[in-house]
Scaffold this motif. Structure first.
Motif, PDB file in Angstrom:
ATOM      1  N   LYS A  25       0.975  -1.245   0.136  1.00 47.22           N
ATOM      2  CA  LYS A  25      -0.031   0.009   0.239  1.00 47.22           C
ATOM      3  C   LYS A  25       0.802   1.104   0.069  1.00 47.22           C
ATOM      4  N   THR A  26       0.524   2.229  -0.904  1.00 46.66           N
ATOM      5  CA  THR A  26       1.275   3.310  -1.027  1.00 46.66           C
ATOM      6  C   THR A  26       1.001   4.274   0.343  1.00 46.66           C
ATOM      7  N   LYS A  27       1.659   5.389   0.433  1.00 47.16           N
ATOM      8  CA  LYS A  27       1.457   6.476   1.550  1.00 47.16           C
ATOM      9  C   LYS A  27       0.014   6.875   1.425  1.00 47.16           C
ATOM     10  N   LEU A  32      -1.225  -1.621  -4.070  1.00 42.72           N
ATOM     11  CA  LEU A  32      -0.656  -2.205  -5.200  1.00 42.72           C
ATOM     12  C   LEU A  32      -0.828  -3.528  -5.610  1.00 42.72           C
TER      13      LEU A  32
END
Length: 103
Positions: A25-27, A32
């Motif tokens: 997981k991105t910020k 993803l």
């Protein structure tokens, strides 16, 4: 899990490593897909063997890493170790396969 790891003692110059988990997981909160996540090239040393033997004296050559050290790993290599009831992946590497020790 800790009790099972204590039963594994690597031989000679082998090192047991737990790979770091890949971020899924991105910020910003975007999840993803598995194919987009790269292979994690970092890990933590879980257990260390006594070291390779010196051919002339027969004594062990000390290993340059110790338990708890963070290390940089090659993209390919290592032997996967599966323990009963363990969900984390452990790998056995030779000391010469480890690329660097991270501070």
């Amino acid at each position: 899990m800790a009790a099972a790891i204590k039963k594994i003692i690597p031989m000679l110059d082998r090192i047991l490593i737990q790979r770091a988990e890949a971020l899924t997981k991105t910020k910003g909160g975007i999840v993803l897909p598995e194919k987009a996540v790269g292979k994690v090239l970092e890990g933590t040393v879980v257990a260390v063997g006594p070291g390779a033997r010196n051919a002339s004296t027969g004594s062990h050559i000390p290993i340059g890493v110790k338990e708890g050290d963070r290390v940089l790993l090659p993209e390919f290599g290592g032997t996967k170790v599966n323990l009963e009831g363990d969900v984390k992946e452990l790998f056995l590497f030779r000391e010469s396969d480890i690329l660097a020790k991270l501070e």
